[in-house]
Every structure is written in C-alpha cells, then in structure tokens.
Design a protein around this motif. Sequence first.
Motif, PDB file in Angstrom:
ATOM      1  N   LEU A  29       0.824  -1.207   0.000  1.00 38.28           N
ATOM      2  CA  LEU A  29       0.000   0.000   0.000  1.00 38.28           C
ATOM      3  C   LEU A  29       0.861   1.261   0.000  1.00 38.28           C
ATOM      4  O   LEU A  29       0.592   2.212  -0.741  1.00 38.28           O
ATOM      5  N   PHE A  30       1.901   1.274   0.808  1.00 35.12           N
ATOM      6  CA  PHE A  30       2.758   2.456   0.875  1.00 35.12           C
ATOM      7  C   PHE A  30       3.559   2.635  -0.409  1.00 35.12           C
ATOM      8  O   PHE A  30       3.815   3.764  -0.837  1.00 35.12           O
ATOM      9  N   VAL A  31       3.975   1.531  -1.035  1.00 37.12           N
ATOM     10  CA  VAL A  31       4.671   1.651  -2.315  1.00 37.12           C
ATOM     11  C   VAL A  31       3.738   2.224  -3.381  1.00 37.12           C
ATOM     12  O   VAL A  31       4.128   3.096  -4.166  1.00 37.12           O
ATOM     13  N   VAL A  32       2.509   1.744  -3.414  1.00 39.18           N
ATOM     14  CA  VAL A  32       1.526   2.288  -4.361  1.00 39.18           C
ATOM     15  C   VAL A  32       1.318   3.776  -4.113  1.00 39.18           C
ATOM     16  O   VAL A  32       1.259   4.579  -5.053  1.00 39.18           O
ATOM     17  N   ALA A  33       1.212   4.164  -2.852  1.00 36.91           N
ATOM     18  CA  ALA A  33       1.050   5.584  -2.528  1.00 36.91           C
ATOM     19  C   ALA A  33       2.263   6.382  -2.986  1.00 36.91           C
ATOM     20  O   ALA A  33       2.125   7.499  -3.516  1.00 36.91           O
ATOM     21  N   GLY A  34       3.461   5.829  -2.769  1.00 34.93           N
ATOM     22  CA  GLY A  34       4.666   6.527  -3.211  1.00 34.93           C
ATOM     23  C   GLY A  34       4.722   6.706  -4.719  1.00 34.93           C
ATOM     24  O   GLY A  34       5.137   7.759  -5.216  1.00 34.93           O
ATOM     25  N   ILE A  35       4.274   5.684  -5.464  1.00 39.21           N
ATOM     26  CA  ILE A  35       4.285   5.765  -6.927  1.00 39.21           C
ATOM     27  C   ILE A  35       3.223   6.729  -7.427  1.00 39.21           C
ATOM     28  O   ILE A  35       3.479   7.592  -8.280  1.00 39.21           O
ATOM     29  N   ALA A  36       2.000   6.584  -6.903  1.00 40.98           N
ATOM     30  CA  ALA A  36       0.871   7.352  -7.432  1.00 40.98           C
ATOM     31  C   ALA A  36       0.859   8.803  -6.978  1.00 40.98           C
ATOM     32  O   ALA A  36       0.489   9.695  -7.751  1.00 40.98           O
ATOM     33  N   TRP A  37       1.257   9.065  -5.739  1.00 42.72           N
ATOM     34  CA  TRP A  37       1.093  10.408  -5.175  1.00 42.72           C
ATOM     35  C   TRP A  37       2.392  11.186  -5.028  1.00 42.72           C
ATOM     36  O   TRP A  37       2.373  12.405  -4.946  1.00 42.72           O
ATOM     37  N   PHE A  38       3.522  10.465  -4.976  1.00 42.62           N
ATOM     38  CA  PHE A  38       4.806  11.155  -4.781  1.00 42.62           C
ATOM     39  C   PHE A  38       5.757  10.977  -5.954  1.00 42.62           C
ATOM     40  O   PHE A  38       6.886  11.450  -5.903  1.00 42.62           O
ATOM     41  N   GLY A  39       5.323  10.273  -6.987  1.00 41.83           N
ATOM     42  CA  GLY A  39       6.127  10.141  -8.191  1.00 41.83           C
ATOM     43  C   GLY A  39       7.396   9.335  -8.026  1.00 41.83           C
ATOM     44  O   GLY A  39       8.366   9.536  -8.764  1.00 41.83           O
ATOM     45  N   VAL A  40       7.425   8.397  -7.077  1.00 38.08           N
ATOM     46  CA  VAL A  40       8.617   7.571  -6.866  1.00 38.08           C
ATOM     47  C   VAL A  40       8.759   6.599  -8.037  1.00 38.08           C
ATOM     48  O   VAL A  40       7.795   5.928  -8.427  1.00 38.08           O
ATOM     49  N   THR A  41       9.961   6.507  -8.592  1.00 39.30           N
ATOM     50  CA  THR A  41      10.192   5.636  -9.744  1.00 39.30           C
ATOM     51  C   THR A  41      11.363   4.677  -9.559  1.00 39.30           C
ATOM     52  O   THR A  41      11.491   3.720 -10.318  1.00 39.30           O
ATOM     53  N   SER A  42      12.223   4.911  -8.592  1.00 41.38           N
ATOM     54  CA  SER A  42      13.426   4.091  -8.444  1.00 41.38           C
ATOM     55  C   SER A  42      13.247   3.046  -7.357  1.00 41.38           C
ATOM     56  O   SER A  42      12.419   3.189  -6.450  1.00 41.38           O
ATOM     57  N   SER A  43      14.063   1.978  -7.450  1.00 40.97           N
ATOM     58  CA  SER A  43      14.029   0.926  -6.428  1.00 40.97           C
ATOM     59  C   SER A  43      14.415   1.474  -5.064  1.00 40.97           C
ATOM     60  O   SER A  43      13.842   1.096  -4.037  1.00 40.97           O
ATOM     61  N   LEU A  44      15.391   2.383  -5.037  1.00 41.23           N
ATOM     62  CA  LEU A  44      15.803   2.974  -3.765  1.00 41.23           C
ATOM     63  C   LEU A  44      14.676   3.790  -3.158  1.00 41.23           C
ATOM     64  O   LEU A  44      14.518   3.839  -1.932  1.00 41.23           O
ATOM     65  N   GLY A  45      13.858   4.411  -3.998  1.00 37.06           N
ATOM     66  CA  GLY A  45      12.712   5.155  -3.491  1.00 37.06           C
ATOM     67  C   GLY A  45      11.648   4.239  -2.904  1.00 37.06           C
ATOM     68  O   GLY A  45      11.014   4.566  -1.887  1.00 37.06           O
ATOM     69  N   TYR A  46      11.448   3.057  -3.543  1.00 34.70           N
ATOM     70  CA  TYR A  46      10.459   2.128  -3.021  1.00 34.70           C
ATOM     71  C   TYR A  46      10.823   1.615  -1.633  1.00 34.70           C
ATOM     72  O   TYR A  46       9.945   1.287  -0.832  1.00 34.70           O
ATOM     73  N   VAL A  47      12.114   1.530  -1.368  1.00 37.60           N
ATOM     74  CA  VAL A  47      12.594   0.897  -0.149  1.00 37.60           C
ATOM     75  C   VAL A  47      11.957   1.503   1.093  1.00 37.60           C
ATOM     76  O   VAL A  47      11.396   0.807   1.942  1.00 37.60           O
ATOM     77  N   TRP A  48      12.035   2.802   1.203  1.00 36.09           N
ATOM     78  CA  TRP A  48      11.602   3.438   2.445  1.00 36.09           C
ATOM     79  C   TRP A  48      10.087   3.447   2.585  1.00 36.09           C
ATOM     80  O   TRP A  48       9.554   3.352   3.699  1.00 36.09           O
ATOM     81  N   PHE A  49       9.373   3.546   1.466  1.00 34.79           N
ATOM     82  CA  PHE A  49       7.920   3.437   1.537  1.00 34.79           C
ATOM     83  C   PHE A  49       7.508   2.031   1.974  1.00 34.79           C
ATOM     84  O   PHE A  49       6.604   1.868   2.806  1.00 34.79           O
ATOM     85  N   ALA A  50       8.157   1.016   1.396  1.00 37.55           N
ATOM     86  CA  ALA A  50       7.820  -0.361   1.759  1.00 37.55           C
ATOM     87  C   ALA A  50       8.137  -0.637   3.226  1.00 37.55           C
ATOM     88  O   ALA A  50       7.356  -1.279   3.937  1.00 37.55           O
ATOM     89  N   PHE A  51       9.280  -0.147   3.674  1.00 36.86           N
ATOM     90  CA  PHE A  51       9.675  -0.376   5.065  1.00 36.86           C
ATOM     91  C   PHE A  51       8.699   0.310   6.018  1.00 36.86           C
ATOM     92  O   PHE A  51       8.277  -0.278   7.019  1.00 36.86           O
ATOM     93  N   ALA A  52       8.337   1.532   5.720  1.00 33.19           N
ATOM     94  CA  ALA A  52       7.390   2.250   6.571  1.00 33.19           C
ATOM     95  C   ALA A  52       6.031   1.565   6.583  1.00 33.19           C
ATOM     96  O   ALA A  52       5.390   1.429   7.640  1.00 33.19           O
ATOM     97  N   GLY A  53       5.580   1.092   5.410  1.00 26.97           N
ATOM     98  CA  GLY A  53       4.288   0.417   5.343  1.00 26.97           C
ATOM     99  C   GLY A  53       4.265  -0.872   6.138  1.00 26.97           C
ATOM    100  O   GLY A  53       3.275  -1.184   6.817  1.00 26.97           O
ATOM    101  N   ALA A  54       5.362  -1.630   6.082  1.00 26.75           N
ATOM    102  CA  ALA A  54       5.434  -2.871   6.849  1.00 26.75           C
ATOM    103  C   ALA A  54       5.374  -2.580   8.348  1.00 26.75           C
ATOM    104  O   ALA A  54       4.685  -3.280   9.108  1.00 26.75           O
TER     105      ALA A  54
END
Length: 350
Positions: free
Chosen positions: A118-143
Amino acid sequence: MTLALERPAPAAPAPARVHPRRVVIGFIMALVLLGLSIAASLLVGTREISPGTVWSALFNPNRTLTDHTVILDLRVPRTVVGLLAGLALGLAGALMQGVTRNPLADPGLLGVNAGASLFVVAGIAWFGVTSSLGYVWFAFAGAAVAATIVYLIGSLGREGATPVKLALAGTALTAAFTSLITIVLMADSEAFDRYRFWAAGSLVARGLDVALPLAPFILVGTILAIVAARMLNTLALGDDLARGLGQNLVTARIVCAVAIVLLCGSATAMAGPIVFVGLAVPHVARWITGPDYRLIIAFSAFFGPTLLVTADVLGRIIAQPGEIEAGLVVAFLGAPVLIALVRRVKLAGL
C-alpha cells in the motif's frame, strides 16, 4: 511439629531431544547448499562467463574488462540482495510461526506485505517515486505501520495479543489494504505498470544502493530473532503454562514483533512481497531439528538465502534470453517441499 512444604517453582522446559548426528549432517548440508547457490548466482546469466574469470573479477578486478564489470556491477549486488532478503524472510517466517503458533504463518499473515504494498503504491501514485531505492523506504514504513496496527488490534480485550487474535487482525487488515491498493491502481494506469514489476518479487535491478542501507535493520532483526528463540520454546507450551514458568508474554511478543517488522520490512523493501520463503523454510528446518526454536532459527538463516538465490538462478535459466522473477520460481520450488512435509509431519499445532 509440622513442616511447611513450599511448592517448588516449575522449571523451564528442556527442548525436545534431537539426534546430534542429524543436526550436524543437516548443518553441513545447509552450508554446502548455500555455497553452491552463491557460486551459481555468480556464474549463471545471459552472458557466459568462465569460473576463472569470475574468480579474477572478485579477487583481482579490472574495470576495463566487460566480464568483470558484469560480475561486479550486476551479479554480485544481485546475489547480496538475495542473501539478505532470503535471510530476513527465513528468520521472519520462523518467528511468525512460533509467536502465533500457526504453521501457515508467513509475512502475509500479519499484514506486513499488504502494508508495504500500500505504501509503495502511494509513493508511486502520489509522490512520483520511480526508483528501487525510493520504493525501499515506503515499503519499510508500510510494513512497520501494518504490523503495529495488527498488534494494537490484537492486543484489545482481556487476554491481550493471542495468536488467534493476531492472525484474524492480520487477515482483516490485509483485506482492507488490498482493497485500497486496487482502488488506487484502477485510477492510475501508470502507477499500475510500475507497481506490478515491484510486486512480482524479483532481484532484478536491485543493487547495493538498495541493500546496504537496509543491512543494519536486518542485522538488528537477526540479533532479536536469536534472543527470541528461547522465548519461543516457552510460548510453544501455551500462554498459561508459559506464564506459569515466568515468561513475560508481552515482552516476548514485542521482541518477536519488532524483529518481524525489521526483517519483513527490509526484505519486502528490497525484493518485493515474496511470501513463500517465510512459509516453507521453517518447516524444512523443523523437519531436521525438531521443535527447538534455537535450532530452527539457526537453520532458517541458511535455508532462506539458499532458497531465494537458487530460485533467482533458475529464473535466469528456464526462460533465456529472458528471466522469470524469483518470487514466482520460489512458489514452484517450495510448494512440493511443503506438501511433502505436510504429508509426513503433523502440523496442526506448533
């Protein structure tokens, strides 16, 4: 004269006896299999590279040679990510099955994968995250958020956070988060295209820039898992008996929960929501070691990386010149093993 006899406090239970020879042989096999999987990960790929060249690239690197660059920049980081993610998932699965006393527990049970997704989707859709390094912190926070919510909900009531309540809370939260993910993705096709690559569970395009920032979290989670192993042996006896033996149930579950968040959050952030490693690996370890969680934790730390790295290698081989994501291959590798174990061992309760 009457003598007042005090009832002695119950002693902590001794773990079930395990044949030492079986454990030693299993440990040697685990080391050998892990070494073979690492070697295969460095040797196998779309570009054929000889073992001598791989050895030279590792111990006498020359960046002007293309083969050395492929080894150092692609295969070594990919192998490191697989090892770290597999270690984290194997340990997290063992902890989850122990603390919930549920043989089907995995990172999806407590809503960890759903929260990360859910947090990765939010990062992609609302914050424009495109890189694997960007996904990391959203995924960690969501978990972390998902596991915290599940524990808080499961703690409501007089009995506190029981295994059944934690499992039900995790299932409910997963359903809710999955619905939210679907709503966001249906409204944003571009976010869906980016998310589906991450959600497949893969080691492709995951480099050291992703692994190294998360390695300290995995290290702390591993230490907590080792500390929790003895607690899990007591929890396996049931809440009433564990409490009578002096085990603080709240402390034990908090230690396990923090370790699970650190391990699952890091692994999911690095490689996506790969669920089958944490489900199958503890059962393989338990088949060798018996019910002693000190040994189950130790063996899971070897079998987890071996399974994930081996799945990644097979994914490179069976679909050349393309690849199949490691998360998909893990299911094909782990399902027969788990079915065989279920047929041989009674898994109704842990």
